[in-house]
Design a protein around this motif. Structure first.
Motif, mmCIF file in Angstrom:
data_model
loop_
_atom_site.group_PDB
_atom_site.id
_atom_site.type_symbol
_atom_site.label_atom_id
_atom_site.label_comp_id
_atom_site.label_asym_id
_atom_site.label_seq_id
_atom_site.Cartn_x
_atom_site.Cartn_y
_atom_site.Cartn_z
ATOM 1 N N ALA A 1 65.802 -6.544 -23.232
ATOM 2 C CA ALA A 1 65.226 -6.993 -21.835
ATOM 3 C C ALA A 1 65.171 -8.474 -21.789
ATOM 4 C CB ALA A 1 64.184 -6.148 -21.843
ATOM 5 N N PHE A 2 65.259 -9.424 -22.797
ATOM 6 C CA PHE A 2 65.018 -10.581 -22.561
ATOM 7 C C PHE A 2 66.493 -11.351 -22.949
ATOM 8 C CE2 PHE A 2 60.773 -9.131 -23.600
ATOM 9 C CZ PHE A 2 60.136 -9.679 -22.594
ATOM 10 N N ALA A 3 67.533 -10.619 -23.022
ATOM 11 C CA ALA A 3 68.911 -11.288 -23.391
ATOM 12 C C ALA A 3 69.205 -12.403 -22.320
ATOM 13 C CB ALA A 3 69.789 -10.297 -23.478
ATOM 14 N N PRO A 4 69.150 -13.727 -22.487
ATOM 15 C CA PRO A 4 69.624 -14.639 -21.464
ATOM 16 C C PRO A 4 71.246 -14.687 -20.972
ATOM 17 C CG PRO A 4 69.363 -15.764 -23.439
ATOM 18 C CD PRO A 4 69.270 -14.283 -23.858
ATOM 19 N N SER A 5 71.950 -14.003 -21.834
ATOM 20 C CA SER A 5 73.408 -14.092 -21.711
ATOM 21 C C SER A 5 74.142 -12.764 -22.066
ATOM 22 C CB SER A 5 74.105 -15.338 -22.133
ATOM 23 O OG SER A 5 74.111 -15.362 -23.474
ATOM 24 N N TRP A 6 75.440 -12.680 -21.351
ATOM 25 C CA TRP A 6 76.064 -11.288 -21.880
ATOM 26 C C TRP A 6 76.281 -11.347 -23.391
ATOM 27 C CZ3 TRP A 6 81.219 -10.729 -23.309
ATOM 28 C CH2 TRP A 6 81.660 -9.363 -23.719
ATOM 29 N N PRO A 7 76.953 -12.453 -24.105
ATOM 30 C CA PRO A 7 77.058 -12.432 -25.528
ATOM 31 C C PRO A 7 75.879 -11.988 -26.558
ATOM 32 C CG PRO A 7 78.206 -14.396 -24.761
ATOM 33 C CD PRO A 7 77.273 -13.695 -23.518
ATOM 34 N N ILE A 8 74.842 -12.564 -25.987
ATOM 35 C CA ILE A 8 73.399 -11.907 -26.701
ATOM 36 C C ILE A 8 73.106 -10.753 -26.526
ATOM 37 C CG2 ILE A 8 71.185 -12.657 -26.947
ATOM 38 C CD1 ILE A 8 71.516 -15.640 -26.415
ATOM 39 N N PHE A 9 73.566 -10.053 -25.103
ATOM 40 C CA PHE A 9 73.061 -8.932 -25.004
ATOM 41 C C PHE A 9 74.109 -7.990 -25.652
ATOM 42 C CE2 PHE A 9 74.634 -5.310 -22.372
ATOM 43 C CZ PHE A 9 73.275 -4.397 -22.068
ATOM 44 N N ILE A 10 75.180 -8.183 -25.715
ATOM 45 C CA ILE A 10 75.941 -7.070 -26.521
ATOM 46 C C ILE A 10 75.750 -6.942 -28.061
ATOM 47 C CG2 ILE A 10 77.940 -7.106 -24.779
ATOM 48 C CD1 ILE A 10 79.488 -8.748 -26.743
ATOM 49 N N GLY A 11 75.156 -8.402 -28.515
ATOM 50 C CA GLY A 11 74.949 -8.382 -29.975
ATOM 51 C C GLY A 11 73.742 -7.565 -30.231
ATOM 52 N N LEU A 12 72.692 -7.634 -29.293
ATOM 53 C CA LEU A 12 71.437 -6.727 -29.340
ATOM 54 C C LEU A 12 71.706 -5.184 -29.127
ATOM 55 C CD1 LEU A 12 68.919 -9.300 -27.447
ATOM 56 C CD2 LEU A 12 69.142 -8.884 -30.098
ATOM 57 N N PHE A 13 72.781 -4.939 -27.975
ATOM 58 C CA PHE A 13 72.967 -3.786 -27.716
ATOM 59 C C PHE A 13 73.773 -2.931 -28.856
ATOM 60 C CE2 PHE A 13 75.036 -1.066 -24.089
ATOM 61 C CZ PHE A 13 73.580 -0.462 -23.666
ATOM 62 N N PHE A 14 74.762 -3.798 -29.835
ATOM 63 C CA PHE A 14 74.847 -3.200 -31.063
ATOM 64 C C PHE A 14 73.820 -2.647 -31.828
ATOM 65 C CE2 PHE A 14 76.302 -3.584 -35.292
ATOM 66 C CZ PHE A 14 77.775 -2.997 -35.372
ATOM 67 N N MET A 15 72.874 -3.371 -32.047
ATOM 68 C CA MET A 15 71.776 -3.155 -33.037
ATOM 69 C C MET A 15 70.995 -1.671 -32.540
ATOM 70 S SD MET A 15 72.283 -4.624 -35.468
ATOM 71 C CE MET A 15 70.899 -4.210 -36.547
ATOM 72 N N MET A 16 70.835 -1.770 -31.107
ATOM 73 C CA MET A 16 70.305 -0.882 -30.477
ATOM 74 C C MET A 16 71.027 0.583 -30.547
ATOM 75 S SD MET A 16 68.935 -0.798 -26.514
ATOM 76 C CE MET A 16 70.277 0.324 -25.925
ATOM 77 N N GLY A 17 72.319 0.526 -30.497
ATOM 78 C CA GLY A 17 73.152 1.752 -30.860
ATOM 79 C C GLY A 17 73.058 1.949 -32.212
ATOM 80 N N ALA A 18 72.757 1.287 -32.980
ATOM 81 C CA ALA A 18 72.701 1.574 -34.514
ATOM 82 C C ALA A 18 71.660 2.323 -34.989
ATOM 83 C CB ALA A 18 72.660 0.276 -35.659
ATOM 84 N N GLY A 19 70.348 2.246 -34.094
ATOM 85 C CA GLY A 19 69.225 3.279 -34.343
ATOM 86 C C GLY A 19 69.312 4.355 -33.560
ATOM 87 N N GLN A 20 70.167 4.528 -32.521
ATOM 88 C CA GLN A 20 70.096 5.805 -31.604
ATOM 89 C C GLN A 20 70.230 7.191 -32.252
ATOM 90 O OE1 GLN A 20 72.647 7.451 -30.037
ATOM 91 N NE2 GLN A 20 71.137 8.682 -29.158
ATOM 92 N N ILE A 21 71.479 7.118 -32.618
ATOM 93 C CA ILE A 21 71.968 8.432 -33.203
ATOM 94 C C ILE A 21 71.662 8.842 -34.467
ATOM 95 C CG2 ILE A 21 74.361 7.792 -34.093
ATOM 96 C CD1 ILE A 21 73.477 11.028 -32.178
ATOM 97 N N ALA A 22 71.405 7.553 -35.437
ATOM 98 C CA ALA A 22 71.047 7.773 -36.955
ATOM 99 C C ALA A 22 69.715 8.463 -36.927
ATOM 100 C CB ALA A 22 70.738 6.339 -37.452
ATOM 101 N N SER A 23 68.622 8.239 -35.885
ATOM 102 C CA SER A 23 67.294 8.986 -35.922
ATOM 103 C C SER A 23 67.712 10.346 -35.571
ATOM 104 C CB SER A 23 66.383 8.210 -34.865
ATOM 105 O OG SER A 23 66.883 8.395 -33.581
ATOM 106 N N PHE A 24 68.432 10.930 -34.771
ATOM 107 C CA PHE A 24 68.567 12.230 -34.497
ATOM 108 C C PHE A 24 69.159 13.062 -35.727
ATOM 109 C CE2 PHE A 24 71.196 15.665 -32.967
ATOM 110 C CZ PHE A 24 70.345 16.651 -32.253
ATOM 111 N N ILE A 25 70.328 12.550 -36.555
ATOM 112 C CA ILE A 25 70.649 13.095 -37.405
ATOM 113 C C ILE A 25 69.715 13.402 -38.532
ATOM 114 C CG2 ILE A 25 72.459 12.663 -39.348
ATOM 115 C CD1 ILE A 25 73.823 13.395 -36.648
ATOM 116 N N VAL A 26 69.141 12.322 -38.908
ATOM 117 C CA VAL A 26 67.840 12.557 -39.955
ATOM 118 C C VAL A 26 66.963 13.712 -39.329
ATOM 119 C CG1 VAL A 26 66.146 11.283 -41.147
ATOM 120 C CG2 VAL A 26 68.204 10.058 -40.421
ATOM 121 N N ILE A 27 66.629 13.662 -38.429
ATOM 122 C CA ILE A 27 65.718 14.718 -37.704
ATOM 123 C C ILE A 27 66.251 15.873 -37.974
ATOM 124 C CG2 ILE A 27 64.416 15.759 -35.560
ATOM 125 C CD1 ILE A 27 64.501 12.900 -34.576
#
Length: 560
Positions: A186-212
């Motif tokens: 939500a505080f990403a100032p540019s697109w390159p920083i946004f996709i870097g943070l978006f990558f890490m967000m995706g890493a936590g998304q489906i992993a939690s469902f698999i473990v559940i």
């Protein structure tokens, strides 16, 4: 551990302990479902055209006329990426010349002053804020690709960690990562920083469902495990997906939406002290004292007498210290290697089909919030019917029937695509219904095939190949340039491939969950048997217990 479920039967199947854990695990699935398709709204691309600066001193009629009109799919639309030369248009406006006769012959130029975006559905998105349109439009599918690659990375890493460190640390670590990077995005100032943070967000998304999913399949037994894995967990996950368009409708700015998407995950963190570790995993790791302590707490909560427990732990501890199964064990021996390779291909095929359909159906005309809600709601009846199938029918036969229904519907789309729009929409929804029913059965069957010591690793490796498929799905529609029906044919063909591979998998209906790799080798793994000829294990009335070989495990003896 072949009689593991009998050894913990003193707890009962549906006491206060199981009810509490059942509800809490379902709640922890909401953040994953809430976020999985957030890219649909965060990366929305509204209608736009070249911006005309305020200092141009032109009337509204001349401003409208300065944007060329083009034919798109046979309909006239204002150009999104070009305008007439602004200096020439200004001169014509001063002379009050007839714009209809002269403008069409003027030279066109790119949008030098930026773009004006429609605010009908969105106040701001990543696309509108960073101007990811026209010459930078290639960044839109790349952003989707980076998000799904993050999910691929999370699946690949989380499985082995979960099998070594436990289910709980990975579950709450994934949820915490998802929430943390939602806030950071939500505080990403540019697109390159946004996709870097978006990558890490995706890493936590489906992993939690698999473990559940894995944690629930190991805690619950019998019909409650089937109910959790095939109906309640995916249904709550879909409810989380259905909450997303409601939130996006109320919050039209992407930065505020990202902050709100972090709230469910943060609210789940205190559940760390309420959700137990998998005692099945503890036993498989030789941590018998912790397993007994957990079972003692569960017995007190269920108000049942704790049996005297004999811990035959020496052999377990020796096995644990000598050999700790990992990712390579999925390919080490012939039996498990055949199962693993087939599962990887099946998960990949169905993921391409599911996400390809989702991206295609999200482009339907109309209100995007309502479209997303309705397309997501279709998944609930699919999970309901798959649960009924899992309860009373073999896994392979049920999967083949569901997926074959989807294949037939998708292959018929090419005959109605232009002539019957309503029939095409119905066939697309029916196709998604069939594929989704197959995916629901695939989750259950995968969890039942692989042993406890590498179950989370196996599930995560399958989910990794699923993320590879979802990463490719945004580009699937681009193949229509070569042949109009090619995307539909590819989706149907990949689903048909999964059906053919599924016929060569072992059946697990009414079979106990394997806990060690050796148990999987001891099973009947004949590589082909007709789905309707699967050997079903009769219900155990206690007569087969004497015939089972008891391995190193927790044996409970009750003194009445």
């Amino acid at each position: 551990m072949q009689d593991y479920e009998r050894s913990v039967s003193f707890l009962g199947t549906w006491g206060p302990f199981q009810q509490r854990v059942f509800i809490l695990l379902c709640i922890t699935a909401i953040p994953s479902g809430y976020n999985i398709m957030s890219i649909f709204f965060v990366m929305a691309s509204p209608h736009h055209h070249c911006r005309i600066p305020a200092h141009s001193n032109m009337s509204q009629e001349w401003i409208q006329a300065s944007i060329p009109v083009q034919l798109v799919n046979g309909e006239p639309q204002r150009s999104s990426c070009s305008r007439y030369n602004l200096d020439l248009v200004q001169n014509l406006s001063v002379l009050e010349s007839s714009e209809d006769a002269i403008l069409s012959s003027l030279k066109q130029e790119s949008c030098r002053d930026g773009w004006t975006y429609s605010t009908e559905n969105y106040q701001s998105t990543v696309v509108t804020e960073f101007n990811l349109v026209c010459s930078d439009q290639w960044k839109q599918p790349l952003t989707s690709l980076v998000y799904f690659l993050g999910a691929l990375f999370g699946c690949f890493v989380s499985g082995p960690i979960s099998d070594r460190l436990g289910r709980k640390p990975v579950l709450f670590g994934s949820i915490g990562m998802l929430s943390l990077f939602n806030i950071a995005v939500a505080f990403a100032p540019s697109w390159p920083i946004f996709i870097g943070l978006f990558f890490m967000m995706g890493a936590g998304q489906i992993a939690s469902f698999i473990v559940i999913f894995v944690l629930g399949s190991e805690i619950f037994v019998g019909s409650n495990r089937v109910l959790f894995c095939s109906l309640c967990l995916p249904s709550v996950w879909v409810i989380g997906m259905m909450l997303l368009p409601c939130t996006a409708y109320l919050v039209r700015t992407w930065r505020h939406l990202s902050l709100i998407l972090a709230v469910p995950g943060l609210a789940c963190i205190p559940l760390w002290w309420q959700i137990p570790e998998s005692y099945r995993w503890l036993v498989s790791q030789g941590r018998l004292q912790e397993a007994v302590h957990l079972l003692t707490s569960a017995a007190l909560e269920n108000k049942v007498d704790l049996p005297q427990v004999l811990l035959l732990s020496a052999k377990v501890k020796n096995t644990k210290s000598q050999n700790s199964p990992g990712f390579l064990d999925l390919l080490r021996t012939k039996n498990i290697r055949h199962i693993t390779l087939k599962m990887w291909l099946i998960w990949f095929s169905l993921s391409v089909s599911y996400f390809g359909l989702s991206f295609n159906m999200s482009s339907l005309n109309g209100n995007p919030f309502l479209n997303y809600f309705l397309v997501t709601a279709v998944e609930l009846p699919a999970y309901g019917l798959s649960w009924l199938a899992v309860r009373s029918h073999p896994r392979r036969l049920s999967f083949i029937c569901f997926t074959l229904l989807g294949v037939v519907a998708l292959l018929l789309v090419q005959f109605t695509l232009h002539s019957e729009p309503s029939v095409t929409l119905s066939l697309a929804i029916l196709g998604k219904f069939g594929i989704l029913g197959g995916i629901a059965l695939l989750y259950v069957h995968t969890g039942e095939l692989f042993p406890t010591v590498i179950r989370n690793t196996a599930m995560s490796s399958c989910a990794t190949f699923s993320r590879i498929g979802s990463s490719l799905s945004p580009y699937l529609l681009e193949l229509a340039v070569f042949y109009e029906f090619l995307p539909w044919i590819i989706v149907g063909s990949l689903s048909l491939l999964s059906i053919m591979l599924y016929a060569f998998l072992p059946e697990t209906f009414r079979q106990p969950l394997p806990d060690t790799i050796q148990e999987l080798h001891d099973k009947d793994t004949k590589w082909f048997r007709w789905p309707w000829a699967s050997k079903l294990r009769p219900k155990d009335h206690g007569n087969s217990a004497k015939e089972q070989t008891i391995g190193p495990e927790v044996i409970c003896i009750t003194h009445l």
